[in-house]
Design a protein around this motif. Structure first.
Motif, PDB file in Angstrom:
ATOM      1  N   GLN A   1     -65.426  94.884 -38.188  1.00  0.00           N
ATOM      2  CA  GLN A   1     -64.208  95.281 -37.488  1.00  0.00           C
ATOM      3  C   GLN A   1     -63.070  95.471 -38.483  1.00  0.00           C
ATOM      4  OE1 GLN A   1     -63.854  92.138 -34.633  1.00  0.00           O
ATOM      5  NE2 GLN A   1     -64.971  93.272 -33.063  1.00  0.00           N
ATOM      6  N   ASN A   2     -62.909  94.537 -39.433  1.00  0.00           N
ATOM      7  CA  ASN A   2     -61.868  94.679 -40.450  1.00  0.00           C
ATOM      8  C   ASN A   2     -62.086  95.941 -41.258  1.00  0.00           C
ATOM      9  OD1 ASN A   2     -60.518  92.407 -39.700  1.00  0.00           O
ATOM     10  ND2 ASN A   2     -61.348  91.116 -41.313  1.00  0.00           N
ATOM     11  N   SER A   3     -63.340  96.225 -41.598  1.00  0.00           N
ATOM     12  CA  SER A   3     -63.659  97.412 -42.367  1.00  0.00           C
ATOM     13  C   SER A   3     -63.156  98.658 -41.646  1.00  0.00           C
ATOM     14  CB  SER A   3     -65.171  97.484 -42.587  1.00  0.00           C
ATOM     15  OG  SER A   3     -65.525  98.693 -43.178  1.00  0.00           O
ATOM     16  N   GLY A   4     -63.368  98.730 -40.340  1.00  0.00           N
ATOM     17  CA  GLY A   4     -62.878  99.865 -39.568  1.00  0.00           C
ATOM     18  C   GLY A   4     -61.365  99.908 -39.512  1.00  0.00           C
ATOM     19  N   ASP A   5     -60.743  98.754 -39.300  1.00  0.00           N
ATOM     20  CA  ASP A   5     -59.285  98.673 -39.246  1.00  0.00           C
ATOM     21  C   ASP A   5     -58.660  99.010 -40.602  1.00  0.00           C
ATOM     22  OD1 ASP A   5     -59.563  97.816 -36.643  1.00  0.00           O
ATOM     23  OD2 ASP A   5     -59.188  95.711 -37.098  1.00  0.00           O
ATOM     24  N   TYR A   6     -59.334  98.646 -41.650  1.00  0.00           N
ATOM     25  CA  TYR A   6     -58.787  98.814 -42.994  1.00  0.00           C
ATOM     26  C   TYR A   6     -59.096 100.174 -43.617  1.00  0.00           C
ATOM     27  CZ  TYR A   6     -57.903  93.723 -43.151  1.00  0.00           C
ATOM     28  OH  TYR A   6     -57.453  92.448 -42.923  1.00  0.00           O
ATOM     29  N   ALA A   7     -60.005 100.940 -43.027  1.00  0.00           N
ATOM     30  CA  ALA A   7     -60.468 102.191 -43.635  1.00  0.00           C
ATOM     31  C   ALA A   7     -59.320 103.143 -43.962  1.00  0.00           C
ATOM     32  CB  ALA A   7     -61.490 102.873 -42.730  1.00  0.00           C
ATOM     33  N   LYS A   8     -58.307 103.210 -43.114  1.00  0.00           N
ATOM     34  CA  LYS A   8     -57.179 104.123 -43.359  1.00  0.00           C
ATOM     35  C   LYS A   8     -56.408 103.755 -44.623  1.00  0.00           C
ATOM     36  CE  LYS A   8     -53.947 101.527 -40.558  1.00  0.00           C
ATOM     37  NZ  LYS A   8     -53.226 101.417 -39.316  1.00  0.00           N
ATOM     38  N   HIS A   9     -56.556 102.520 -45.092  1.00  0.00           N
ATOM     39  CA  HIS A   9     -55.829 102.057 -46.272  1.00  0.00           C
ATOM     40  C   HIS A   9     -56.494 102.478 -47.583  1.00  0.00           C
ATOM     41  CE1 HIS A   9     -53.114  99.639 -43.864  1.00  0.00           C
ATOM     42  NE2 HIS A   9     -54.160  99.183 -43.200  1.00  0.00           N
ATOM     43  N   VAL A  10     -57.703 103.023 -47.509  1.00  0.00           N
ATOM     44  CA  VAL A  10     -58.450 103.351 -48.725  1.00  0.00           C
ATOM     45  C   VAL A  10     -58.998 104.774 -48.714  1.00  0.00           C
ATOM     46  CG1 VAL A  10     -59.043 100.944 -49.216  1.00  0.00           C
ATOM     47  CG2 VAL A  10     -60.583 102.320 -47.792  1.00  0.00           C
ATOM     48  N   ASP A  11     -58.446 105.637 -47.865  1.00  0.00           N
ATOM     49  CA  ASP A  11     -58.993 106.989 -47.755  1.00  0.00           C
ATOM     50  C   ASP A  11     -58.371 107.989 -48.726  1.00  0.00           C
ATOM     51  OD1 ASP A  11     -56.547 107.301 -46.504  1.00  0.00           O
ATOM     52  OD2 ASP A  11     -57.354 108.062 -44.620  1.00  0.00           O
ATOM     53  N   SER A  12     -57.331 107.580 -49.453  1.00  0.00           N
ATOM     54  CA  SER A  12     -56.716 108.455 -50.459  1.00  0.00           C
ATOM     55  C   SER A  12     -56.075 107.583 -51.541  1.00  0.00           C
ATOM     56  CB  SER A  12     -55.655 109.353 -49.822  1.00  0.00           C
ATOM     57  OG  SER A  12     -54.533 108.586 -49.411  1.00  0.00           O
ATOM     58  N   VAL A  13     -55.776 108.214 -52.658  1.00  0.00           N
ATOM     59  CA  VAL A  13     -55.072 107.502 -53.730  1.00  0.00           C
ATOM     60  C   VAL A  13     -53.723 107.012 -53.204  1.00  0.00           C
ATOM     61  CG1 VAL A  13     -53.961 107.742 -56.000  1.00  0.00           C
ATOM     62  CG2 VAL A  13     -56.261 108.671 -55.626  1.00  0.00           C
ATOM     63  N   ASP A  14     -53.009 107.865 -52.493  1.00  0.00           N
ATOM     64  CA  ASP A  14     -51.710 107.469 -51.945  1.00  0.00           C
ATOM     65  C   ASP A  14     -51.823 106.266 -51.023  1.00  0.00           C
ATOM     66  OD1 ASP A  14     -50.242 109.427 -53.250  1.00  0.00           O
ATOM     67  OD2 ASP A  14     -50.290 110.822 -51.562  1.00  0.00           O
TER      68      ASP A  14
ATOM     69  N   ASP B   1     -66.161 106.241 -54.399  1.00  0.00           N
ATOM     70  CA  ASP B   1     -67.626 106.162 -54.338  1.00  0.00           C
ATOM     71  C   ASP B   1     -68.233 107.184 -53.376  1.00  0.00           C
ATOM     72  OD1 ASP B   1     -67.108 105.147 -51.807  1.00  0.00           O
ATOM     73  OD2 ASP B   1     -67.980 103.174 -52.200  1.00  0.00           O
ATOM     74  N   GLY B   2     -67.438 108.138 -52.921  1.00  0.00           N
ATOM     75  CA  GLY B   2     -67.907 109.123 -51.960  1.00  0.00           C
ATOM     76  C   GLY B   2     -67.550 108.753 -50.533  1.00  0.00           C
ATOM     77  N   ASN B   3     -67.200 107.493 -50.316  1.00  0.00           N
ATOM     78  CA  ASN B   3     -66.824 107.020 -48.993  1.00  0.00           C
ATOM     79  C   ASN B   3     -65.372 106.553 -48.919  1.00  0.00           C
ATOM     80  OD1 ASN B   3     -69.459 107.299 -47.783  1.00  0.00           O
ATOM     81  ND2 ASN B   3     -70.063 105.542 -49.031  1.00  0.00           N
ATOM     82  N   ARG B   4     -64.855 106.051 -50.031  1.00  0.00           N
ATOM     83  CA  ARG B   4     -63.510 105.480 -50.043  1.00  0.00           C
ATOM     84  C   ARG B   4     -63.063 105.274 -51.483  1.00  0.00           C
ATOM     85  NH1 ARG B   4     -63.290  99.090 -49.322  1.00  0.00           N
ATOM     86  NH2 ARG B   4     -61.606  99.491 -50.761  1.00  0.00           N
ATOM     87  N   TRP B   5     -61.774 104.967 -51.632  1.00  0.00           N
ATOM     88  CA  TRP B   5     -61.225 104.597 -52.933  1.00  0.00           C
ATOM     89  C   TRP B   5     -61.295 103.089 -53.093  1.00  0.00           C
ATOM     90  CZ3 TRP B   5     -60.181 107.750 -56.840  1.00  0.00           C
ATOM     91  CH2 TRP B   5     -60.046 109.103 -56.563  1.00  0.00           C
ATOM     92  N   TRP B   6     -61.527 102.636 -54.315  1.00  0.00           N
ATOM     93  CA  TRP B   6     -61.553 101.217 -54.690  1.00  0.00           C
ATOM     94  C   TRP B   6     -60.641 101.022 -55.891  1.00  0.00           C
ATOM     95  CZ3 TRP B   6     -64.564  97.678 -52.114  1.00  0.00           C
ATOM     96  CH2 TRP B   6     -65.627  98.160 -51.352  1.00  0.00           C
ATOM     97  N   ILE B   7     -59.934  99.901 -55.928  1.00  0.00           N
ATOM     98  CA  ILE B   7     -59.209  99.533 -57.146  1.00  0.00           C
ATOM     99  C   ILE B   7     -60.201  98.839 -58.068  1.00  0.00           C
ATOM    100  CG2 ILE B   7     -57.368  98.113 -58.144  1.00  0.00           C
ATOM    101  CD1 ILE B   7     -55.835  98.471 -55.487  1.00  0.00           C
ATOM    102  N   ILE B   8     -60.243  99.311 -59.304  1.00  0.00           N
ATOM    103  CA  ILE B   8     -61.108  98.724 -60.330  1.00  0.00           C
ATOM    104  C   ILE B   8     -60.305  97.745 -61.184  1.00  0.00           C
ATOM    105  CG2 ILE B   8     -62.552  99.219 -62.342  1.00  0.00           C
ATOM    106  CD1 ILE B   8     -63.713 100.191 -59.639  1.00  0.00           C
ATOM    107  N   ASN B   9     -59.097  98.147 -61.568  1.00  0.00           N
ATOM    108  CA  ASN B   9     -58.206  97.303 -62.365  1.00  0.00           C
ATOM    109  C   ASN B   9     -56.758  97.610 -62.024  1.00  0.00           C
ATOM    110  OD1 ASN B   9     -60.025  95.903 -64.199  1.00  0.00           O
ATOM    111  ND2 ASN B   9     -60.328  97.885 -65.191  1.00  0.00           N
ATOM    112  N   VAL B  10     -55.932  96.578 -62.095  1.00  0.00           N
ATOM    113  CA  VAL B  10     -54.477  96.742 -62.109  1.00  0.00           C
ATOM    114  C   VAL B  10     -54.021  95.996 -63.367  1.00  0.00           C
ATOM    115  CG1 VAL B  10     -52.281  96.349 -60.944  1.00  0.00           C
ATOM    116  CG2 VAL B  10     -54.356  96.724 -59.586  1.00  0.00           C
ATOM    117  N   TYR B  11     -53.504  96.751 -64.317  1.00  0.00           N
ATOM    118  CA  TYR B  11     -53.120  96.230 -65.633  1.00  0.00           C
ATOM    119  C   TYR B  11     -51.635  96.532 -65.788  1.00  0.00           C
ATOM    120  CZ  TYR B  11     -53.567  96.151 -70.833  1.00  0.00           C
ATOM    121  OH  TYR B  11     -53.450  95.886 -72.178  1.00  0.00           O
ATOM    122  N   TRP B  12     -50.806  95.501 -65.995  1.00  0.00           N
ATOM    123  CA  TRP B  12     -49.369  95.771 -65.973  1.00  0.00           C
ATOM    124  C   TRP B  12     -48.613  95.128 -67.120  1.00  0.00           C
ATOM    125  CZ3 TRP B  12     -51.617  92.467 -62.424  1.00  0.00           C
ATOM    126  CH2 TRP B  12     -51.065  91.174 -62.280  1.00  0.00           C
TER     127      TRP B  12
END
Length: 174
Positions: free
Chosen positions: A21-34, A147-158
């Motif tokens: 359920q969370n995956s479905g709710d959260y999908a809109k948060h990872v569908d683009s770089v923005d 990965d073809g389905n969504r965006w993932w953060i690999i690293n945040v380096y600041w």
């Protein structure tokens, strides 16, 4: 015996259903770089005492991802720490809630190639949404994977801005 088996399996079933359920709710948060970058800033930001959605925060990252703060130590050495998303929550989560923290993106440059993206995201940090002057600024270097389905953060380096290391004009909207 069936009752015992059900008692053992039921919690895992509930966890799987909730995760789905969370995956479905959260999908809109990872569908683009923005969307993933905007969500990253939103999920760590909040007023003093305001809880964060750490499940959403973790959803943004590949399990092996790292958050990597860098900076100058008192002896002048430049240091980095490598934190998993869970370690970031454990080391910074309480401070964010206890003090209030808003990180606003003030400039972004994005380079993409194939399934990867590199984002330089300039930020300004405030203790409250009503603050006019940031207590800190810097640049997040964010590496992403599609990965073809969504965006993932690999690293945040600041790296935070200092008087001897001001943010270059090309990374500001001024």
């Amino acid at each position: 015996m069936k009752k015992i088996l059900l008692l053992i399996i039921f919690p895992f079933y509930i966890h799987a259903v909730n995760a789905q359920q969370n995956s479905g709710d959260y999908a809109k948060h990872v569908d683009s770089v923005d969307s993933i970058i905007n969500t990253l800033y939103e999920v760590i930001s909040g007023e003093k005492g305001e809880e964060r959605d750490w499940a959403l925060f973790q959803y943004l990252f590949k399990p092996e991802a790292k958050l990597i703060p860098s900076g100058k130590a008192q002896n002048g050495d430049i240091n980095v720490r490598f934190l998993s998303p869970q370690q970031y929550i454990e080391t910074s989560g309480k401070w964010l809630i206890a003090n209030g923290f808003f990180e606003n993106e003030i400039h972004r440059s994005v380079d993409t190639y194939g399934n990867i993206a590199q984002v330089f995201s300039t930020y300004a940090s405030f203790k409250s949404k009503s603050d006019k002057t940031p207590f800190m600024r810097g640049i997040n270097s964010i590496q992403l994977l599609n990965d073809g389905n969504r965006w993932w953060i690999i690293n945040v380096y600041w790296c935070s801005e200092t008087p001897e290391n001001p943010i270059p004009k090309q990374y500001l909207n001024e």
